[in-house]
Write a protein that holds these residues in place. Structure first.
Motif: not given
Length: 555
Positions: A379-398
């Motif tokens: 599950f670690v790879q799923y968790l980290f992929a989800l963190a990257v997606v959420e970071a991309c959607r953060d106001d500080g990125v996109l």
């Protein structure tokens, strides 16, 4: 001009036939003036009358109406475990290079065919190992050896000096092939060194004790060395940084991995890191972790607060997972980030190319098996992929522009189109390596995200419309990814490695979520919906989709 590049498959026979079926749709691209480069590929040239071929040969067919030739392309399997070094000679100019080969690849009819040109031969037996051909309107080239893999001391028995010479020759062979396909290449002075530069070990200003703790765990006090299976690490004090970096920028002095330790919260000067502002990164990390609500503790530090940066490295992943004593001795977590990788690694032994604008890093974690059972480590790879997606959607990125960033199981991140007919394009990938050490497990998460890559490469920046005032930065993107992951990781550990707290969010960010609704929890822990059933399984690294959705490799 764009070039379609396809590497010889390292997949099962059933997957291979599907992959080639997809590739056949690219033939019109070449026939309309495009270029195609096949890696681990051979070619047979015949007449257009010879147009019946067994699909089990996994071949592509290019036609040249002017000469009447048909070029059949066949891909040959072969992984890095079976590689050996061979000497090749370019036909034009006589340049020689040492490249990796993983089995014989066949070229037939090339030397007598019209509009065909032999690029290189193996010096030992003079067999053709690379060729280029003109089709009706496009161009194709095939290489039977791994000319895309950098020559390093990690994959050859050459000395550091000989590796440098061999790598320069390999790069010239690559450039010559790309020119034959019609590409205009940047001048050599636009690229950085083709060898690793010193890495800088730092810590967040709020945690100045971290670097000393790392050095103590490794039992080194700079200046000192740490020898491991794959590399020897030379540790330096901060006062040596300027002179060492200047020497290494001018020439590769040795085969050691140089690490400069900045203790007591001190920071490298901007002159040492012209392509990445470490001070700005830590400022962005403090802001992101505060907004994410990450808890502060005195006994441990968060993801990204212990940070090792290298402008040019061989591979952030290899430096960790190929040096077991170094890996097991390092405290956790530790982030290793590079602006350029010269031998990056992807899933299944593939190379990860790191052009300008790509954010690439590896995050080292260590956790007790009593906290996360072995079966749940997948599950670690799923968790980290989800963190990257959420970071991309953060106001500080996109911000809201990141709504198009989606997960593609198991380890890829894509940009979806405006409608279902527009093909999704990959923008990031993740590779997780685990090794067990007694009652603990070491985890190395490797990640590459295209942030500022220029077109035609898909990147986060490509989602920002012209005229919109939103500026991306590598420092802020890396910091927000770390903060998002730290928050999720804390929850993940608290739930003993269960993915249940993230399942709804994961499904909401899934690539196919617009077409498939999952709203009913199943007794087994999955989700049933109108189109089928999805179940994340920790045992065997499987993703069971009863309606066969996982077979849809592209939208």
């Amino acid at each position: 001009m764009n070039v379609l590049v396809y590497s010889g498959p390292e997949v099962l026979q059933s997957s291979l036939s599907r992959s080639i079926a997809v590739l056949r749709s690219t033939l019109s691209y070449v026939e309309n003036g495009g270029a195609f480069l096949g890696l681990r590929a051979g070619a047979t040239v015949g007449t257009s009358l010879f147009n019946v071929i067994d699909p089990s040969d996994y071949s592509l067919r290019f036609q040249d109406q002017k000469s009447g030739n048909t070029v059949y392309c066949k891909f040959f399997p072969g992984g890095e475990d079976s590689c050996r070094s061979v000497n090749i000679e370019a036909v034009q100019g006589g340049a020689t290079a040492s490249l990796l080969e993983s089995g014989a690849v066949e070229f037939d009819g090339i030397e007598t065919a019209q509009n065909a040109q032999v690029i290189a031969r193996i010096m030992e037996d003079r067999k053709v190992v690379a060729a280029s051909l003109q089709t009706s309107s496009g161009r194709v080239a095939f290489w039977g050896v791994h000319f895309e893999t950098a020559v390093t001391t990690e994959n050859t028995s050459l000395s550091a000096d000989d590796c440098k010479i061999a790598e320069e020759k390999r790069q010239e062979v690559v450039r010559d092939t790309l020119r034959k396909l019609g590409l205009t290449l940047p001048s050599l002075n636009e690229s950085g060194p083709s060898y690793a530069l010193p890495q800088l070990l730092t810590s967040a200003p709020s945690r100045p004790e971290i670097v000393v703790q790392i050095l103590n765990a490794l039992n080194v006090q700079p200046p000192a060395s740490f020898k491991d299976v794959n590399d020897t690490f030379n540790f330096h004090v901060a006062s040596e940084a300027e002179e060492l970096m200047q020497q290494c920028r001018f020439q590769q002095t040795d085969n050691l991995r140089h690490i400069v330790a900045f203790t007591d919260g001190s920071m490298p000067s901007r002159g040492l890191t012209p392509l990445f502002d470490i001070g700005q990164y830590y400022s962005d990390l403090a802001d992101a972790t505060s907004r994410a609500g990450c808890p502060m503790t005195s006994s441990s530090w968060g993801a990204g607060e212990a940070f090792m940066y290298g402008e040019v490295v061989t591979s952030t992943q290899t430096l960790l997972d190929k040096n077991p004593r170094f890996l097991s001795s390092l405290p956790s977590p530790l982030l290793s980030l590079a602006t350029h990788q010269i031998a990056g690694r992807g899933r299944g032994g593939n190379s990860w190319v790191s052009p300008v604008g790509c954010l690439q890093f590896s995050l080292r974690l260590r956790v007790a098996l009593s906290t996360i059972p072995p079966a749940r480590l997948v599950f670690v790879q799923y968790l980290f992929a989800l963190a990257v997606v959420e970071a991309c959607r953060d106001d500080g990125v996109l911000g809201s522009l990141g709504d198009k960033i989606r997960l593609k199981w198991p380890n890829d991140i894509y940009i979806v189109g405006d409608d279902e007919n527009e093909k999704a394009t990959k923008v990031a990938g993740i590779l997780v390596y685990t090794t067990f050490d007694g009652n603990d497990v070491d985890i190395v998460i490797g990640c590459g995200v295209n942030v500022l890559n220029p077109p035609p490469i898909a990147s986060l920046a490509s989602l920002i419309p012209s005229g919109v005032d939103r500026k991306l930065s590598m420092e802020r993107t890396a910091a927000i990814i770390m903060a998002k992951f730290q928050s999720m990781w804390t929850t993940f550990l608290a739930h003993k490695g269960s993915f249940d707290p993230f399942m709804d969010l994961y499904l909401g960010r899934w690539l196919h979520s617009d077409s498939y609704k999952y709203d009913t929890p199943s007794p087994g822990g999955g989700y049933a919906g109108s189109q089928g059933f999805i179940d994340l399984q920790p045992d065997g690294n499987t993703f069971d989709l009863m309606s066969g959705l996982i077979m849809m490799k592209a939208r």
